[in-house]
Design a protein around this motif. Structure first.
Motif, mmCIF file in Angstrom:
data_model
loop_
_atom_site.group_PDB
_atom_site.id
_atom_site.type_symbol
_atom_site.label_atom_id
_atom_site.label_comp_id
_atom_site.label_asym_id
_atom_site.label_seq_id
_atom_site.Cartn_x
_atom_site.Cartn_y
_atom_site.Cartn_z
ATOM 1 N N ASN A 66 0.866 -1.175 0.000
ATOM 2 C CA ASN A 66 0.000 0.000 0.000
ATOM 3 C C ASN A 66 0.899 1.220 0.000
ATOM 4 N N ASP A 67 0.334 2.393 0.361
ATOM 5 C CA ASP A 67 1.131 3.608 0.298
ATOM 6 C C ASP A 67 2.128 3.718 1.448
ATOM 7 N N LYS A 68 2.085 2.797 2.399
ATOM 8 C CA LYS A 68 2.993 2.863 3.553
ATOM 9 C C LYS A 68 4.071 1.790 3.537
ATOM 10 N N LYS A 69 3.783 0.633 2.951
ATOM 11 C CA LYS A 69 4.765 -0.440 2.983
ATOM 12 C C LYS A 69 4.538 -1.375 1.801
ATOM 13 N N ILE A 96 9.374 -0.010 4.235
ATOM 14 C CA ILE A 96 8.501 1.113 4.593
ATOM 15 C C ILE A 96 8.653 2.174 3.518
ATOM 16 N N THR A 97 7.536 2.593 2.885
ATOM 17 C CA THR A 97 7.616 3.453 1.699
ATOM 18 C C THR A 97 6.752 4.698 1.805
ATOM 19 N N THR A 98 6.501 5.213 3.008
ATOM 20 C CA THR A 98 5.638 6.392 3.165
ATOM 21 C C THR A 98 6.199 7.559 2.365
ATOM 22 N N GLN A 105 5.725 12.115 7.876
ATOM 23 C CA GLN A 105 5.281 10.772 8.263
ATOM 24 C C GLN A 105 6.414 9.768 8.086
ATOM 25 N N HIS A 106 7.225 9.981 7.028
ATOM 26 C CA HIS A 106 8.336 9.060 6.778
ATOM 27 C C HIS A 106 9.342 9.102 7.928
ATOM 28 N N ASP A 116 7.697 7.252 10.791
ATOM 29 C CA ASP A 116 7.677 5.812 10.519
ATOM 30 C C ASP A 116 9.063 5.206 10.665
ATOM 31 N N CYS A 140 14.794 4.212 2.735
ATOM 32 C CA CYS A 140 13.583 3.600 3.263
ATOM 33 C C CYS A 140 13.971 2.421 4.157
ATOM 34 N N ASN A 183 -3.515 1.179 12.036
ATOM 35 C CA ASN A 183 -2.963 -0.116 11.683
ATOM 36 C C ASN A 183 -3.688 -1.267 12.365
#
Length: 739
Positions: free
Chosen positions: A16-19, A38-40, A45-46, A49, A81, A169
């Motif tokens: 998804n947009d976060k991982k 982890i790909t925020t 937010q990154h 995270d 990341c 989450n």
């Protein structure tokens, strides 16, 4: 394929947009792993995270336990990341097992392993925070593995701030009331989640459900603890202690849960079920719940819990274990009770105190060896040493040396079943023998206690065979003969009426595969990605059923078809076929040959198309001209396509896949047996078809000459009404191979 340090990322499992989660191979260690990145995209937010990722990595990387996922490496990608590589568990998740169905015995075994893992985790002051079936995995040997510590945090620091951050989450069906309130929580929150999982393992769905996370949260806070059906009623007191709304009214530690589960398993082994009420002659009015464990700091256990524990004991009479690890039956046992409290000098000294020995099984014989006394429960004895023999046919005898002091003495033990030799002969003689439901490997000297054992015999070139073996009260000798297997790729062609041959069928070995959107780019109908196990070999039409094949059917049966079929283009696939037309042809072939021909299930079709791969297309991961017949992207010469036009062509014009099947992509789309559902959530794990009493649409697969090349992805699904006919739809068949 992408590479990350020592890892080659083979396919995207989820994202998804976060991982993003990848199935990968460690090129150095030569092992398959799971890599999570982890790909925020949001910078703030990154940073948050990343900080939380490092914190959780530090918390969980040192958790080394047989039932906890192994974290191999943590680091940063070239784009900074965070990522980590962890153990790959091939045997699916608890969610898969729940979908397949679990026995009560298996449920207790799995819960025991989870509780053992939580005991270890909680001792390090870590709370998992997101316990749910998808985070509980299984290795090949069937052992349970606790994974996904994304929300793990130290008990002392699990405050409202962290709970709010992680709230998005949480899976609402498994959150505790504390998490639903967004307040501080501790390890007892995991025990509540375990109670939810316990309920779902028994009934197949979680107890609190709703159409929004808010409604589910309110049920966690306000709804009564659900009542189990009658056949599971013996587990109700245990479930009540897990699902208490107030953490102080629950089990206080995972060790207590583990200890109680062990007692429940002993009772199940003895009776084959769990008692909902105590027997009339029960002498044990309470249950000992891990008296050596301590409650969380400043959490005083309320009096109400002792009443609940007493209630639970009524379902487990007489099972109080001195030693959580059990008692060996081949050694003598010295039991020393703790020193009694000091006696006030002014009080009267009691010279005799009671001795109680609780044994499983309950009808075991208990005798004193040398004293000349007859044993009865609660016999009054003076302080001293006493030797006791315990015997029961079918169990190994036990010798106890008891030091009886000036205080009541209670001994609790379980006799180990007697063991008998098991000898298995096989044909062919050098076959591999495994006993599936025990850990010890089979040897010619193996001895087993009475019970049922699932024996698997396998040999290259033969069908593996499983059968149950009963061990009762004597030596067991069994002969198991395997039947030769048909070789993969063998062509079967049965004779039809008047000496005409039927369609060519290719033998395909059974196996296990991940069905659905393996590349993470598909539609919602292709999800969730799930494991399917096709236990049996089968054969599939090497080519799509042709006009010549179907014309013979019409000629021999007088079947009413909407068009006359000439000999022209006889090698082209039959089209304008409804699902009912395809079924009628399969039934005719079955009657002609005496074998079972049918439409393939959707799982069989995808398994056959993949031929052991997880690529996007039959030929690989990238669109490529010259590999199939389709409207756009398949022609190397665009002018040639315009001149020839889009149409179905004779079968077998493009390369076959690794199972030697032609045209699994393009040319014409193909009917399958399955009723269409919007996702795979109710899809059978054994590869059988999805059936409904009133099915409005059936599944078609493979794409056709009218589709662009992107529509030829293996995982893509489409649907049509069973009566639908047009120029782009045909079919192929499956032949069931009898053993």
């Amino acid at each position: 394929m992408l590479e990350l340090n020592n890892y080659t990322l083979l396919s995207l499992i989820a994202g998804n947009d976060k991982k993003k989660v990848y199935y990968a191979i460690d090129r150095v260690k030569q092992r398959y792993v799971i890599v999570k990145i982890i790909t925020t995209s949001n910078k703030n937010q990154h940073k948050l995270d990343t900080a939380l990722f490092k914190k959780n990595a530090a918390l969980t990387s040192d958790l080394i336990h047989p039932h906890i996922i192994s974290i191999y490496e943590c680091g940063l990608t070239a784009n900074h990341c965070p990522y980590f590589a962890m153990e790959y568990c091939e045997n699916g998740s608890l969610a898969d097992k729940i979908q397949e169905g679990l026995t009560l015995d298996k449920t207790l075994q799995i819960l025991q392993q989870i509780a053992n893992a939580l005991t270890f985790v909680h001792k390090t002051h870590i709370t998992h925070g997101q316990l749910k079936p998808n985070n509980i995995l299984f290795r090949n040997d069937g052992s349970v593995v606790l994974s996904d510590f994304n929300n793990a945090s130290l008990n002392a620091t699990t405050k409202q701030t962290s709970a709010v951050f992680f709230s998005s989450n949480y899976t609402p069906e498994y959150m505790s009331p504390e998490q639903a309130r967004r307040v501080s929580f501790d390890s007892r929150s995991d025990l509540y989640s375990l109670g939810i999982i316990c309920y779902e393992m028994l009934l197949g769905f979680p107890p609190f459900r709703g159409d929004t996370p808010l409604r589910i949260s309110l049920k966690h806070l306000n709804s009564a603890i659900p009542q189990l059906p009658e056949k599971y009623r013996g587990l109700q007191p245990f479930l009540n202690l897990l699902l208490a709304k107030n953490p102080q009214h629950r089990f206080q530690t995972a060790k207590e849960v583990s200890f109680t589960l062990r007692q429940l398993q002993y009772q199940f082994l003895e009776h084959g079920h769990l008692r909902a009420t105590p027997p009339a002659n029960s002498t044990t009015p309470y249950i000992l719940v891990n008296t050596n464990s301590s409650s969380p700091p400043s959490k005083k256990q309320p009096a109400g819990k002792s009443l609940l524990i007493a209630g639970l004991a009524l379902t487990i009479p007489g099972i109080l274990l001195l030693n959580n690890n059990g008692l060996r039956s081949d050694t003598s046992i010295n039991i020393n009770e703790q020193e009694p409290p000091a006696i006030n000098q002014s009080s009267t000294v009691i010279s005799k105190m009671p001795l109680i020995i609780n044994v499983i099984p309950k009808d075991a014989s208990i005798q004193f060896n040398h004293s000349g006394l007859a044993f009865r429960q609660g016999v009054l004895l003076e302080p001293g040493h006493y030797s006791v023999s315990i015997n029961k046919p079918g169990f190994q005898p036990q010798q106890l040396n008891i030091q009886h002091k000036q205080a009541p003495t209670q001994v609790n033990l379980t006799l180990s079943p007697a063991r008998y030799s098991v000898q298995i002969k096989t044909h062919p003689p050098d076959s591999t023998i495994r006993i599936i439901n025990i850990k010890p490997k089979y040897t010619k000297k193996l001895q087993l206690p009475p019970g049922r054992y699932l024996v698997e015999v396998s040999h290259p070139g033969y069908h593996a065979k499983r059968q149950w073996l009963e061990v009762n009260t004597s030596e067991v000798k069994q002969t198991i003969t395997l039947t030769p297997a048909m070789k993969q790729g063998k062509i079967i062609q049965h004779a039809l009426a008047e000496g005409v041959d039927g369609p060519k069928m290719v033998v395909i070995p059974g196996g296990r595969f991940r069905m659905g959107d393996n590349d993470g780019m598909g539609a919602a109908s292709e999800k969730p990605l799930h494991w399917v196990n096709l236990a049996n070999d089968f054969a599939m039409s090497q080519y799509e059923i042709t006009r010549a094949d179907f014309a013979l059917f019409i000629k021999k049966t007088g079947y009413v078809f909407h068009e006359a079929l000439s000999e022209k283009d006889s090698r082209k696939p039959i089209t304008h076929i409804s699902w009912h037309d395809a079924k009628a042809y399969a039934q005719w072939i079955s009657k002609q040959t005496g074998y079972i021909y049918r439409l393939p299930t959707e799982a069989e079709w995808e398994y056959a198309a993949r031929a052991g791969s997880y690529t996007r297309f039959v030929w690989g991961n990238k669109p490529h001209a010259g590999k199939a017949n389709c409207a756009e992207g398949c022609w190397e010469n665009h002018l040639k396509r315009l001149l020839k036009g889009s149409q179905a062509i004779a079968v077998g014009q493009y390369p076959a896949n690794d199972f030697q099947l032609f045209d699994m992509a393009g040319n014409i789309a193909e009917w399958t047996q399955d009723c269409y559902l919007n996702s795979y959530r109710q899809h059978p794990a054994n590869g059988s078809s999805v059936n409904k009493a009133h099915c409005s649409h059936r599944v078609i697969r493979g794409g056709s000459f009218t589709d662009p090349i992107e529509y030829l992805r293996i995982a893509r699904r489409a649907k049509r009404t069973p009566a639908y006919r047009d120029e782009q739809i045909g079919f192929r068949l499956v032949l069931e191979l009898k053993r």
